[in-house]
Design a protein around this motif. Structure first.
Motif, short mmCIF file in Angstrom:
data_model
loop_
_atom_site.label_atom_id
_atom_site.label_comp_id
_atom_site.label_asym_id
_atom_site.label_seq_id
_atom_site.Cartn_x
_atom_site.Cartn_y
_atom_site.Cartn_z
N ASP A 1 -83.72 -33.93 -52.30
CA ASP A 1 -85.03 -33.79 -52.72
C ASP A 1 -85.70 -33.64 -51.61
OD1 ASP A 1 -83.50 -32.43 -55.69
OD2 ASP A 1 -84.02 -34.09 -55.88
N VAL A 2 -85.74 -35.19 -51.16
CA VAL A 2 -87.26 -35.25 -50.23
C VAL A 2 -86.20 -36.05 -48.48
CG1 VAL A 2 -89.27 -36.57 -49.97
CG2 VAL A 2 -88.40 -35.45 -52.17
N TYR A 3 -87.41 -35.90 -47.91
CA TYR A 3 -86.95 -36.84 -47.00
C TYR A 3 -88.17 -37.23 -46.60
CZ TYR A 3 -86.14 -32.98 -43.24
OH TYR A 3 -86.82 -31.44 -42.23
N MET A 4 -88.23 -38.50 -46.09
CA MET A 4 -89.68 -39.01 -45.18
C MET A 4 -88.91 -39.25 -43.96
SD MET A 4 -90.58 -41.24 -49.04
CE MET A 4 -92.41 -41.03 -48.30
N LEU A 5 -89.80 -39.00 -42.88
CA LEU A 5 -89.89 -39.41 -41.88
C LEU A 5 -91.07 -40.25 -41.06
CD1 LEU A 5 -89.14 -35.38 -40.54
CD2 LEU A 5 -87.51 -37.15 -40.81
N ASP A 6 -90.45 -41.82 -41.01
CA ASP A 6 -91.20 -42.69 -41.14
C ASP A 6 -92.12 -42.71 -39.01
OD1 ASP A 6 -93.49 -45.04 -41.04
OD2 ASP A 6 -91.00 -46.19 -41.51
N THR A 7 -92.19 -42.03 -39.01
CA THR A 7 -93.00 -41.97 -36.85
C THR A 7 -93.60 -43.32 -37.29
OG1 THR A 7 -95.36 -41.13 -37.21
CG2 THR A 7 -93.92 -40.00 -37.24
N ALA B 1 -91.02 -44.00 -51.83
CA ALA B 1 -89.74 -43.65 -51.96
C ALA B 1 -89.60 -43.53 -53.31
CB ALA B 1 -89.33 -44.12 -50.75
N LYS B 2 -90.01 -44.88 -53.47
CA LYS B 2 -89.56 -45.25 -55.00
C LYS B 2 -90.16 -44.44 -55.96
CE LYS B 2 -89.21 -49.93 -56.75
NZ LYS B 2 -89.68 -50.14 -58.07
N ARG B 3 -91.28 -44.68 -55.95
CA ARG B 3 -92.19 -43.63 -56.68
C ARG B 3 -91.64 -42.28 -56.69
NH1 ARG B 3 -98.13 -42.67 -58.58
NH2 ARG B 3 -98.32 -40.57 -58.75
N LEU B 4 -90.96 -41.66 -55.69
CA LEU B 4 -90.73 -40.27 -56.67
C LEU B 4 -89.21 -40.22 -56.58
CD1 LEU B 4 -91.00 -38.91 -52.32
CD2 LEU B 4 -91.68 -38.30 -54.65
N LYS B 5 -88.69 -41.69 -56.53
CA LYS B 5 -87.31 -41.68 -57.48
C LYS B 5 -87.91 -41.25 -58.69
CE LYS B 5 -83.94 -45.45 -57.43
NZ LYS B 5 -83.46 -46.97 -56.85
N LYS C 1 -86.10 -38.04 -58.35
CA LYS C 1 -86.35 -37.36 -57.28
C LYS C 1 -84.97 -38.41 -56.43
CE LYS C 1 -88.67 -33.68 -57.95
NZ LYS C 1 -87.79 -31.77 -58.09
N ARG C 2 -84.05 -37.08 -55.27
CA ARG C 2 -83.27 -38.11 -54.67
C ARG C 2 -84.16 -37.78 -53.18
NH1 ARG C 2 -77.90 -36.01 -52.92
NH2 ARG C 2 -77.52 -38.07 -51.99
N THR D 1 -82.52 -50.63 -48.98
CA THR D 1 -81.45 -51.26 -49.57
C THR D 1 -81.72 -52.03 -51.22
OG1 THR D 1 -79.72 -51.89 -47.49
CG2 THR D 1 -79.96 -53.46 -49.84
N GLN D 2 -83.60 -52.31 -50.80
CA GLN D 2 -84.21 -53.75 -52.02
C GLN D 2 -84.59 -52.80 -53.36
OE1 GLN D 2 -87.61 -55.87 -49.86
NE2 GLN D 2 -88.46 -55.10 -52.46
N ILE D 3 -85.07 -51.01 -52.48
CA ILE D 3 -85.29 -50.35 -53.87
C ILE D 3 -84.21 -49.05 -54.48
CG2 ILE D 3 -87.28 -50.03 -53.02
CD1 ILE D 3 -87.36 -47.86 -51.23
N GLY D 4 -83.19 -49.47 -53.78
CA GLY D 4 -81.91 -48.28 -53.95
C GLY D 4 -82.02 -46.60 -53.52
N VAL D 5 -83.08 -47.08 -52.05
CA VAL D 5 -82.62 -45.78 -51.46
C VAL D 5 -82.44 -45.28 -50.39
CG1 VAL D 5 -84.89 -43.97 -50.53
CG2 VAL D 5 -85.63 -44.67 -52.61
N ASP D 6 -81.25 -44.71 -50.52
CA ASP D 6 -81.11 -44.01 -48.82
C ASP D 6 -81.46 -44.31 -47.46
OD1 ASP D 6 -78.82 -43.97 -50.30
OD2 ASP D 6 -78.33 -41.48 -50.24
N THR D 7 -81.07 -45.08 -46.43
CA THR D 7 -82.08 -44.29 -45.32
C THR D 7 -81.01 -43.74 -43.99
OG1 THR D 7 -81.00 -46.81 -44.84
CG2 THR D 7 -83.64 -46.02 -45.81
N LEU D 8 -81.27 -42.78 -43.18
CA LEU D 8 -80.46 -42.57 -42.16
C LEU D 8 -79.52 -43.74 -41.67
CD1 LEU D 8 -79.78 -39.48 -41.03
CD2 LEU D 8 -81.44 -39.89 -39.31
N PRO D 9 -78.57 -43.47 -40.80
CA PRO D 9 -77.65 -44.17 -40.34
C PRO D 9 -78.32 -43.97 -38.86
CG PRO D 9 -76.05 -42.79 -41.52
CD PRO D 9 -77.65 -42.25 -41.84
N ILE D 10 -78.44 -45.24 -38.56
CA ILE D 10 -79.17 -45.73 -37.21
C ILE D 10 -77.85 -45.43 -36.08
CG2 ILE D 10 -80.27 -47.76 -35.85
CD1 ILE D 10 -80.48 -48.83 -38.10
#
Ligand code: GDP
Length: 297
Positions: A186-192, A122-126, A131-132, A154-163
């Motif tokens: 632009d992208v959403y990542m799903l961490d299964t 995610a950090k790399r894409l940003k 990319k957002r 929070t550490q990398i400045g990328v949003d996460t979906l509220p829990i």
């Protein structure tokens, strides 16, 4: 720990009489050493056998160049063949993320480095692609997993979906898609979620999420130090879920990287990225030459 292959081959050739060309016997002797070195680097036996056969055909009869020893020459032939085997047509670091929001599905066993890799990519894409990105944890089993991704976000400045407690992985995937669409990501990542080993429940869950998300990329994250186990895991995921590539983690460790060679040969899927540590920058796209150098030692 290992005797390096170049030294080993020089030793073999020192014992052989000098000739103008690599004879079949010279090559055979050398390739026995290559095969042992590959097995020590955790390349699977059938893959090592096929590989050695291919090199044997290439090397026999080649004129020995004056500037190098026969040992060095065989090492070069082996190196080039390794690179050739590891290189695919695709650009490993290029993620398919056109048509926003593009879903990326992250799969793998527990402890392989999935959550860490999700954040690293995610950090790399940003930073690299501008990319957002929105990240969502679908791990509803380990209470800390969703928090872990939020902390990294929070550490990398990328949003996460509220829990939202009590949602199923499929519900979370749907909510991520909705949020990514409405929020203009632009992208959403799903961490299964992972499991300790492959089981039916895990596969059925990942399959259901895949069907909802229709991912552009499905990346399998595996621990590169687990060698052949990593290759078996990849075979299973490819068969059941279908993957678009592999991320090999812990390549900063002292494993020899033989799993990489087997991975490509056995699954037919490319290695896309390599994890090189715990820090958020410790990921790079896969470079065949680096792994080839490492396998040779
Ligand atoms: P998950 O269960 O698959 O999500 O695994 P995690 O992402 O939680 O990672 C498990 C542990 O491995 C964490 O302590 C990570 O910091 C560590 N880790 C992940 N990738 C790498 C890597 O490439 N190198 C090293 N040395 N550690 C890694």
């Amino acid at each position: 720990m290992f005797e390096n292959l170049s030294e080993r081959l020089s030793g073999v050739f020192d014992r052989l009489t000098k000739q103008g060309a690599l004879s079949e016997d010279d090559v055979k002797t050398a390739l026995r050493e290559v095969r042992v070195a590959l097995l020590e680097a955790d390349v699977s036996l059938p893959v090592a056998r096929d590989f050695v056969k291919k090199v044997q055909e290439q090397a026999t009869g080649q004129a020995v160049t004056k500037s190098v020893t026969p040992g060095q020459q065989v090492v070069k032939i082996v190196h080039d063949a390794l690179v050739d085997t590891l290189t695919g047509e695709e650009d490993p670091g290029e993620l398919k993320i056109d048509n926003p929001p593009a879903p990326i599905l992250m799969v793998g066993l527990q402890g392989g480095g999935k959550t860490t890799t999700t954040a690293k990519l995610a950090k790399r894409l940003k930073e690299k692609n501008g990319k957002r990105v929105l990240m969502a944890s679908l791990d509803v089993y380990r209470p800390a997993a969703q928090d872990q991704l939020a902390v990294l976000g929070t550490q990398i400045g990328v949003d996460t979906l509220p829990i939202v407690k009590g949602q199923s992985p499929v519900d979370i995937a749907k909510r991520a898609k909705q949020q990514a669409t409405m929020g203009g990501y632009d992208v959403y990542m799903l961490d299964t979620a992972g499991r300790l080993s492959i089981d039916e429940e895990l596969m059925a869950e990942v399959e259901a999420v895949r069907d909802v998300a229709n991912p552009r990329e499905t990346l399998l994250v595996v621990d590169g130090l687990t060698g052949q186990d990593a290759v078996h895991t990849a075979e299973n995921f490819e068969e059941r879920i279908g993957i678009s590539g592999v991320v090999l983690t812990r390549m900063d460790g002292d494993g020899r990287g033989g799993a990489a060679l087997s991975m490509r040969a056995v699954t037919g899927k490319p290695i896309r990225f390599v994890g090189l540590g715990e820090k958020m920058d410790a990921v790079e796209e896969f470079h065949p030459e680096r792994i080839a150098g490492r396998i040779l030692g």
